[in-house]
Design an enzyme around this catalytic site. Structure first.
Site, PDB file in Angstrom:
ATOM      1  N   GLY A  11       0.823  -1.198   0.000  1.00  0.00           N
ATOM      2  CA  GLY A  11       0.000   0.000   0.000  1.00  0.00           C
ATOM      3  C   GLY A  11       0.858   1.249   0.000  1.00  0.00           C
ATOM      4  CB  SER A  12       1.974   3.438  -2.138  1.00  0.00           C
ATOM      5  OG  SER A  12       1.075   3.316  -3.240  1.00  0.00           O
ATOM      6  N   GLY A  13      -0.780   4.698  -0.088  1.00  0.00           N
ATOM      7  CA  GLY A  13      -1.592   5.894   0.053  1.00  0.00           C
ATOM      8  C   GLY A  13      -0.959   6.862   1.037  1.00  0.00           C
ATOM      9  CB  ALA A 155      -1.085   9.930   7.116  1.00  0.00           C
ATOM     10  CE  LYS A 206      -9.335   5.515  13.708  1.00  0.00           C
ATOM     11  NZ  LYS A 206      -8.755   6.546  12.841  1.00  0.00           N
ATOM     12  NE  ARG A 270      -8.391   9.503   5.173  1.00  0.00           N
ATOM     13  CZ  ARG A 270      -7.677   8.517   4.621  1.00  0.00           C
ATOM     14  NH1 ARG A 270      -8.246   7.668   3.802  1.00  0.00           N
ATOM     15  NH2 ARG A 270      -6.413   8.373   4.882  1.00  0.00           N
ATOM     16  CG  ASN A 271     -13.577   8.488   8.659  1.00  0.00           C
ATOM     17  OD1 ASN A 271     -14.309   7.863   7.908  1.00  0.00           O
ATOM     18  ND2 ASN A 271     -12.320   8.123   8.893  1.00  0.00           N
ATOM     19  CD  GLN A 299     -11.050   2.427   5.381  1.00  0.00           C
ATOM     20  OE1 GLN A 299     -11.833   1.518   5.584  1.00  0.00           O
ATOM     21  NE2 GLN A 299     -10.187   2.399   4.384  1.00  0.00           N
TER      22      GLN A 299
END
EC number: 1.1.1.8
Length: 360
Positions: A11-13, A155, A206, A270-271, A299
């Site tokens: 993964g590379s987000g 992040a 969460k 972001r959520n 998510q």
């Protein structure tokens, strides 16, 4: 494991690239690790050039972590099997929806004595009902042990080198030590606990609560209301683990994976951000994902759906009114303004008791 431990990041987000900065630096600095770290990158074209080529030439993921240099020993690979085939440690950090398909591609193509660690915050629907932990899916499909890493780790802040803590859930102390060595940094402090399932469940749940916090922000209901949503969310997280994963420790919720991650996500994730825009813009979650997340997936809403699927099957929706209301708002069965009415008579408000008078 091999004498020199090979590492692959699947993964590379945004988060995968941020963690690659730490993992790459540690692999280069510590003698037990092979210096070269492979990173599976889903190939995309950026201004007419392949993303993997850009990363390998400039050492920057210009799509998902612009402005941050990756260590030169982190090598972008567009083929999943090629990236993972020599790995002793597989770090999974992709949207949880992709894991079953990735595991099918990797089956029989990786080292039989490899170990995995999941940084993925989400659940999957189990066949026949219920929810599946991502670490369990990885172990079941690939026949290798899988630890988890969760915490208050936005992040971009990790990439900036700002101080934070994280939690690794690992049932095997031998693996816990090597994983701690791989992820520990001066600004990224790691605590290893054995309560792996609770660590992982915290990381998924969460995101549901963060959607509720975003709805509160969008409605401009203030900090008191937001604090109530966060507290009730924590109580529902604890209750959920108690019901579905009995034997977990309450102390796990006070590690970085629990209350710390919950607070961070409800104020900066972001959520929360997209959920606030959901209220103020009138647009759908899908539209806002495309506009605000640069191709990344949210998510919270799918996790809320998967949790609701579990609660409904067990007849427990009324015991988790916050989780239930957030799910219904995400699928337009309720309006955001209905959130507070749904939690006004929360079971946590009904279980009252009188404190004994202190002795003077």
């Amino acid at each position: 494991m091999a004498e020199k431990v090979n590492v692959c990041i699947v993964g590379s987000g945004n988060w995968g690239s941020a963690i690659a900065k730490i993992v790459g630096a540690n692999a280069a600095a510590l003698p037990e690790f092979e210096e070269r770290v492979t990173m599976f990158v889903y190939e995309e074209m950026i201004d007419g050039k392949k993303l993997t080529e850009i990363i390998n030439e400039t050492h920057e993921n210009v799509k998902y972590l612009k402005g941050h240099k990756l260590p030169t020993n982190v090598v972008a690979v567009p083929d999943l099997v090629e990236a993972a085939k020599n790995a002793d440690i597989l770090i999974f950090v992709v949207p949880h929806q992709f894991i079953p398909n990735f595991c099918k591609q990797l089956l029989g193509k990786i080292k039989p004595n490899a170990i995995a660690i999941s940084l993925i915050k989400g659940f999957d629907k189990a066949e026949g009902g219920g929810i599946d932990l991502i670490s369990h899916i990885i172990t079941r499909h690939l026949k290798i042990p899988c630890a988890v890493l969760m915490g208050a780790n936005l992040a971009n802040e990790v990439a900036e080198g700002n101080f934070c803590e994280t939690t690794i859930g690992c049932t095997d102390k031998k693996y816990g030590k090597v994983l701690r060595d791989l992820f520990q940094a001066n600004h990224f402090r790691v605590v290893v606990v054995e309560d792996a399932d609770a660590v992982e469940v915290c990381g998924a749940l969460k995101n549901i609560v963060a959607c509720g916090a975003g709805f509160v922000d969008g409605l401009k209901l203030g900090d008191n209301t937001k604090a109530a949503v966060i507290r009730l969310g924590l109580m529902e997280m604890i209750r959920f683990v108690d019901v579905f994963y009995p034997g977990s420790k309450l102390s796990t919720f006070f590690e970085s994976c629990g209350v710390a991650d919950l607070i961070t996500t409800c104020y900066g994730g972001r959520n929360r951000r997209v959920s606030e825009a959901f209220v103020t813009s009138g647009k759908t979650i899908e539209e806002l994902e495309k506009e605000m997340l640069n191709g990344q997936k949210l998510q919270g809403p799918p996790t809320a759906e998967e949790v609701n699927y579990m609660l409904k099957n067990k007849g427990l929706e009324d015991k988790f009114p916050l989780f239930t209301a957030i799910h219904k708002i995400c699928i337009n069965q309720l309006k955001p303004k209905d959130l507070i009415d749904c939690i006004r008579n929360h079971p946590e408000h009904m279980d009252t008791f009188i404190m004994p008078s202190p002795k003077l």
